[in-house]
Scaffold this active site. Structure first.
Site, PDB file in Angstrom:
ATOM      1  N   ARG A 127       0.826  -1.211   0.000  1.00 37.16           N
ATOM      2  CA  ARG A 127       0.000   0.000   0.000  1.00 37.16           C
ATOM      3  C   ARG A 127       0.857   1.257   0.000  1.00 37.16           C
ATOM      4  O   ARG A 127       0.475   2.278  -0.581  1.00 37.16           O
ATOM      5  CB  ARG A 127      -0.994   0.008   1.158  1.00 37.16           C
ATOM      6  CG  ARG A 127      -2.094   1.051   0.987  1.00 37.16           C
ATOM      7  CD  ARG A 127      -3.190   0.960   2.033  1.00 37.16           C
ATOM      8  NE  ARG A 127      -4.281   0.073   1.663  1.00 37.16           N
ATOM      9  CZ  ARG A 127      -5.361   0.442   0.956  1.00 37.16           C
ATOM     10  NH1 ARG A 127      -5.493   1.687   0.538  1.00 37.16           N
ATOM     11  NH2 ARG A 127      -6.311  -0.424   0.673  1.00 37.16           N
ATOM     12  N   GLU A 158      -9.479   5.951   7.166  1.00 37.80           N
ATOM     13  CA  GLU A 158      -8.048   6.236   7.062  1.00 37.80           C
ATOM     14  C   GLU A 158      -7.684   7.521   6.319  1.00 37.80           C
ATOM     15  O   GLU A 158      -6.754   8.209   6.722  1.00 37.80           O
ATOM     16  CB  GLU A 158      -7.344   5.056   6.358  1.00 37.80           C
ATOM     17  CG  GLU A 158      -7.342   3.782   7.155  1.00 37.80           C
ATOM     18  CD  GLU A 158      -6.996   2.581   6.286  1.00 37.80           C
ATOM     19  OE1 GLU A 158      -7.836   2.189   5.455  1.00 37.80           O
ATOM     20  OE2 GLU A 158      -5.892   2.048   6.430  1.00 37.80           O
TER      21      GLU A 158
END
Lengths: 781, 481
Positions: free
Chosen positions: A325, A726
């Site tokens: 990620r 997030e």
């Protein structure tokens, strides 16, 4: 016949469904202290408490263990070492490498070697300090540089390749190189890690855990005890904060509590005191990012070559996905044109690092944002202009991993934010201020966030829910997501209430239990509402379909004529309360329970080629931060922050704004005051809130304007909303960029100093000294 | 031998002397009060303590996790459960506002915030009609020791301001009318090897020290109790200084200010607001509101920590310490002579600090206090610098965090003298900065590197030279403090 319960709905007007700013479902329990966390469960005389004996060495062979004094200590009931574990020793989430108790080798300071169950928390803690353990030290690898030199990796490197970046960079009119060290972050959930386990009559275990991943707790407890999965129930009512730290790292506590519960046939609680938690559980990864880029006179990137090296610690844990990620977000919102992004996973003799809000994304984005500022300063441009021309937009919309960005939110969002926050005029006045202010400098920055939504491990993009409608019309919804404060239960309650257009008070969300909804994914990757909300809606729709068919037959109408309206239904010319209708359906033997399911469509990613469409969509946002710094000390203050954030069509604006503000402040803390430090023996120095400083209320900017960008999601998500957990964390990057802007002002913005994170006053001060050195060199030449 | 929790008397005679109030509460199933750190750093354990003196009641927020239950004998303690019980059937304004402003997410820190806000409301009814900005400042101060990891604080601050305006039912507190005999030292806890003594005057204190020479002296306990809660040590014997008459007085006359060793920081903030405003401003950054409600100046001095925040100020003003021994012997020692080495002082094992004296003339000198730390509030200094300009045009200089003890920079001070323009010559400043670098060899640790500390010593000196000579000029970013 059994008498059916009377309905008690009184207030039919307060539906408070999707789109309303309904208060958190536990708000009143929170403020009155009645919300129960695991450590608040009643304590019986039977209850045992666990503590673990820890390695004092970063890397060593254990040559002798003497636990006699531990066994004899007051209150101690049981002491175990690795050999006492009946089933699997390894509790690693994906690849293993995480023994519940160390065997003959220890691989980080603080690693548990043995465990004690005692009659009180203090007795357990005192007992574990009495062990005599002899070590034969082995050479440790403690830093990213050490690991890179030794090629010590937990998993092989991975690459995204787009075009021919080397040729593009070499051919570009300008080249630039850079490096940044981005430190990790301690989760500092206010409730430390904790689990409690009870043995049951079948030889099974009920474990209640403060975890984001109940199914994994169930699985690992079963494996450690060598039990089949149906013998273990894992339950979570709420966490006192998670932030990723309770995704994989809650498991050892649950396993240890279950192990002692099984051995002693008594309830067992394992709570880590703050210091153990800060030593023994993983954190956000440190990253060292390096790049070389080519760009044209406008600042448009033509090629980027980037290396992202994450400090994974002693085992893989979740580092495969985390470094992936980081790579996915290494371009943040910008088209690299051609790119090579390489991610490496450094193995070090430190605690295994883990998920933390953003899951690698923030560390990748720091590379992109540093690069943007460096390009702007190299060309003497406003960093905002360089950011705007590099944004993904029609014609430059392919990411280095091959996904096409299709919803172009940021070009408009950033321009709107720049207008609303007066970026241009403030930029001018700040530049003027700085020319006249020798000791205090101001800085300004506007940075975007483009965050991919979906688990990059494809199989995790599924969810289940279980809806019960009782005969008074009230409903109980169970789902696979966990509540850690983010408001998931509240949103689920709203989704179900809206499906039947009944007041939210008629919908109760049950605790999350593996015996209600099985095989759940962790509540992570911002996906809790996207996945579980859709599963809950599916359960609602199944029952609605049955009810429509029933109504059609019963009232002799068409299916679609059954309508729900504010706690009532209408079926043709018939009207009745929702509860009456449910009672009628029950009397006619209609099933009023349903199990819902959802899997995210369209996503795919090929790990071999590093190409695919890993994300269903992107969530976007941007922040403008203004700071001032003290040139003599490096101290600073964040004066003003404006945020515009894209949550699609908001399910609950108050909760979404809460996530944005909280995420921003957490991200700001990560990049400013929160400093993780280890000594040269691998001992963590920042082991308590006395020396690890998360923001206080004072640190929050006095002017703090947060707005939602009013645009529905263009893909089919739950009520066209977007994930919000997030992405806002990375809005905190604006503060770091503004600090660097202020520092750079001492060179008239010509020099872009290195500013590793966290940008403590000390690092700001040293960056100012870099600028002073640059000025001296300029004047000398 | 009891304390009053939510108006219920809890006998503590049989409770171990080092039991914290938090442990006691949770043993009573009052689990609304949470443990977040057990070190007084997060505020999840905050409760309200109400003290009665004559007619008036004062409410304070404290960290229950590092407060020995025995120290609160006869005090009224209100927890989040008591707050609700007394406001039933509605919520207390702090609770209501927290709900309305969406001030809770995970909820774990919430009872602590609620109690900090409730204590503020109880203590400061005048704020109900104050300007918004004053309300906001007061709320920030009240929650300076409360950490929240979820919300980003904005809704909590808003809730705090809102709660001040909402009328509240007044609390009733069950009164314990048994008066303790005026001349007997109170023993709160007594069983087998356990003792917790609360002497009322110096005579009793001296007797107690003689009787129990190995007992630990405790005032606020905000540092001492960490041995119990962080290192799991047992402390069986305490002598508590916080009720000793002579140690809890602040007096001022024409010549000097005399501060009792057991006066809390919160009391000092009120008492010294006019005569030592810079010091009071520094106190706002020392610990948190909850810590300052318990911690004392004497504790900060006697701990002998090299990074204590108040000694540099006191060193720069030539403070004198007054000591007494268990036999009643008294002596005075200059603070500059008090620290012998790392965590070592000139105090004998049977001595205690009675008071700290600062001359009025020193207090009239302009002073600059600079605390450099990673976080503005409730952090430990990387460097603490104190600078004062004497009537003779000399600068006194003292630092914390730069050596094994708080330290006065005698050699460097010789280099600085105001010139006829009332300024320090640039050359002299540069020389003094170099001299500091010679005189000081700080360490690197979790708070800062040695190199940064060295640079700060010099730069803070420069800053002081500028700001002391141009009283209207403030060149930092924290101008309000």
């Amino acid at each position: 016949m059994r008498k059916l319960v009377e309905s008690e709905i009184t207030n039919r007007n307060s539906i408070n469904g999707v789109g309303s700013s309904l208060q958190h479902e536990s708000a009143i329990k929170h403020v009155t202290g009645r919300a129960q966390y695991i450590d608040d469960l009643p304590q019986s005389n039977q209850l045992l408490h666990v503590a673990t004996g820890k390695s004092s060495q970063a890397h060593a062979k254990i040559t002798a263990i003497n636990l006699d004094a531990v066994r004899k200590a007051p209150g101690v009931v049981d002491v175990i070492v690795q050999a006492d574990i009946p089933g699997h020793v390894d509790v690693g989430p994906v690849y293993g490498g995480d023994p519940l108790l160390a065997g003959d080798t220890v691989v980080f300071v603080g690693q548990p070697i043995f465990a004690v169950a005692a009659t009180s928390f203090e007795a357990a803690q005192r007992a574990v300090r009495l062990a005599n353990i002899d070590y034969q030290p082995l050479p440790p690898i403690l830093t990213i540089d050490d690991a890179l030199n030794a090629e010590s990796f937990v998993l092989p490197p991975h690459q995204h390749l787009q075009g021919d970046p080397d040729a593009a960079i070499d051919a570009a009119p300008h080249q630039i190189e850079g490096e940044i060290y981005v430190r990790g972050q301690e989760h500092f959930y206010l409730e430390g890690q904790i689990s409690q386990a009870w043995p049951n009559e079948d030889g099974g275990i009920h474990v209640i855990s403060s975890t984001q991943h109940p199914t994994e707790i169930q699985k690992l407890v079963a494996e450690v005890l060598a039990l089949p999965l149906h013998q273990v129930v894992a339950e979570v009512r709420r966490m006192g904060g998670g932030f990723g730290g309770k995704e994989s790292q809650a498991a050892p506590l649950a396993c240890m509590a279950a192990l002692f519960a099984s051995r002693q046939q008594r309830p067992v609680r394992y709570r880590m005191p703050r210091q153990d938690d800060m030593i023994q559980t993983g954190k956000r990864h440190d990253f060292k990012n390096r790049w070389r880029a080519g760009f044209n006179d406008d600042g448009r990137l033509l090629g980027v070559d980037m290396l992202l090296a994450g400090k994974c610690g002693c085992s893989p844990d979740l580092s495969e996905g985390i470094v992936d990620r980081a790579m996915f977000h290494a371009s943040n919102a910008y088209s690299f044109n051609s790119a090579r992004v390489v991610g490496v996973r450094c193995k070090t003799n430190t605690v295994s690092n883990t998920a933390f809000r953003g899951f690698g994304g923030p560390k990748g984005m720091m590379a992109a944002e540093t690069l943007m500022d460096d390009v702007a300063r190299a060309l003497g441009k406003d960093p905002l202009d360089v950011r705007l021309i590099n944004l993904y937009q029609p014609g430059q919309d392919i990411t280095p991993y091959g996904q096409q960005v299709s919803q172009h939110v940021l070009p408009d969002l950033m321009r709107k934010l720049a207008d609303d926050a007066d970026y241009r005029s403030r930029r001018q006045s700040i530049t003027e201020f700085n020319q006249q202010s020798p000791f205090v400098k101001k800085g300004l920055a506007l940075t975007p966030v483009q965050f991919g939504i979906s688990f990059t491990a494809k199989h995790l993009n599924q969810a289940g829910a279980l809806l019960h409608i009782y005969t008074d019309g009230t409903m109980l919804i169970s789902h696979g997501g966990t509540e850690m404060g983010q408001g998931l239960y509240t949103k689920i309650q709203q989704i179900v209430a809206t499906a039947f257009d009944v007041p939210v008070s008629m919908v109760k969300v049950s605790s999350t239990r593996t015996d209600k909804v099985p095989n759940t994914s962790p509540t992570a990757a911002s996906s809790g509402t996207d996945l579980n909300g859709m599963a809950a809606l599916d359960a609602c729709n199944q029952i609605k379909k049955r009810l429509a068919q029933f109504a059609a037959g019963h009232f002799n109408i068409a299916d679609y004529e059954l309508q729900y309206h504010k706690g009532s239904i209408s079926a043709g010319d018939q009207q009745m309360s929702f509860a009456e209708f449910i009672q009628l359906a029950y009397m006619n033997r209609i099933s009023l329970a349903a199990s819902g399911f959802y899997r995210t469509p369209k996503i795919h990613y090929d790990k071999k080629t590093g190409q695919g469409q890993p994300f269903f969509y992107y969530a976007n946002g941007a922040a403008v931060a203004e700071v001032c710094i003290d040139v003599l000390t490096g101290e600073y203050k964040v004066e003003r922050v404006d945020i515009l954030h894209d949550v699609g069509k908001s399910l609950n604006p108050a909760i979404d704004i809460g996530q944005i503000e909280g995420g921003f402040v957490q991200g700001m803390g990560w990049l400013t005051t929160e400093e993780l430090l280890w000594d040269d023996q691998g001992q963590i120095l920042s082991n308590s809130p006395a020396n690890y400083k998360i923001p206080t209320a004072f640190d929050v900017p006095y002017q703090f304007n947060v707005a939602l960008y009013p645009q529905d999601n263009k893909v089919d998500t739950i009520h066209l909303s977007k994930a919000v957990g997030e992405p806002p964390l990375m809005l905190g990057i604006a503060v770091w960029a503004a600090l660097r802007d202020a520092i750079s002002s001492t060179t008239d913005y010509r020099f872009s100093p290195r500013l590793d994170t966290p940008a403590t006053p000390e690092r700001v001060y040293w960056a100012l000294q870099q600028c002073a050195d640059y000025q001296h060199q300029q004047e000398a030449s | 031998m009891a304390l009053y929790i939510n108006n219920e008397a809890i006998d503590i005679q049989q409770v171990p002397a080092d039991t914290s109030l938090l442990q006691l509460l949770r043993q009573q199933q009052l689990t609304g009060t949470k443990e977040g750190c057990a070190s007084g750093d997060c505020g999840a354990c905050t409760v309200m303590v109400v003290e009665s003196s004559g007619q008036s009641l004062t409410a304070k927020a404290i960290n229950s996790c590092i407060c020995p239950a025995a120290s609160l004998e006869n005090h009224y303690i209100m927890t989040v459960e008591g707050l609700t019980a007394q406001q039933a059937p509605t919520l207390h304004p702090a609770q209501r506002a927290m709900v309305e402003c969406h001030g809770s997410q995970c909820g774990f820190c919430t009872p602590g915030f609620v109690m900090s806000l409730a204590a503020l409301k109880q203590a400061r009814p005048d704020l109900a009609t104050a300007q918004v900005e004053h309300q906001r400042q007061a709320v920030l101060d009240a929650i300076s020791g409360n950490l929240c990891r979820c919300t980003g604080y904005r809704p909590i601050v808003e809730a705090g301001c809102q709660s001040l305006k909402i009328p509240a039912q007044s609390f009733s507190f069950v009164h314990n009318n048994e008066s303790t005999a005026p001349c007997s030292s109170t023993t709160t806890v007594q069983k087998a090897d356990q003792i917790y003594l609360k002497p009322k005057n110096e005579k009793q204190l001296q007797q107690a020290i003689s009787d129990y020479p190995s007992a630990r002296l405790i005032a606020g306990g905000t540092d001492l109790m960490l041995e119990v809660t962080q290192q799991y040590q047992t402390i069986n014997q305490f002598i508590d200084l916080s009720d000793v008459d002579e140690l809890t007085q602040t007096s001022i006359d024409d010549d000097s200010l005399l501060i009792g060793a057991a006066v809390t920081y919160s009391d000092l903030e009120r008492q010294l607001a006019d005569i030592a405003p810079e010091f009071v401003a520094l106190l706002h950054r020392l610990g948190s509101r909850q810590i300052r409600n318990r911690a004392t100046l004497g504790g900060n001095i006697c701990n002998a920590s090299p990074i204590a925040d108040s000694p540099p100020f006191l060193l720069a003003l030539d403070a004198i310490l007054h000591l007494a021994s268990s036999t009643g012997q008294r002596r005075s020692v200059a603070l500059s002579e008090f620290y012998l080495g790392y965590k070592q002082t000139a105090m004998a094992s049977d001595e205690y600090l009675t008071s700290i004296e600062i001359s009025r003339s020193a207090l009239r000198q302009p002073v600059k206090l600079y605390k450099v730390s990673k976080r503005y509030e409730d952090d430990i200094s990387a460097v603490m610098g104190a600078f004062s300009l004497t009537a003779q045009g000399k600068l006194t200089i003292a630092f914390g965090g730069m050596a094994a003890t708080p330290i006065r920079m005698n050699d460097t001070e010789q280099l600085l003298q105001l010139d006829i323009n009332g300024e320090f010559a640039e050359q002299a400043i540069t020389k003094a900065m170099a001299s500091l670098a010679d005189e000081l060899t700080p360490l690197s640790d979790v708070r800062a590197s040695a190199a940064y500390r060295s640079q700060m010593a010099g730069n803070l000196l420069r800053k002081a030279c500028i700001e002391l000579c141009q009283p209207d000029l403030s060149i930092g970013v924290f101008t309000d403090a």
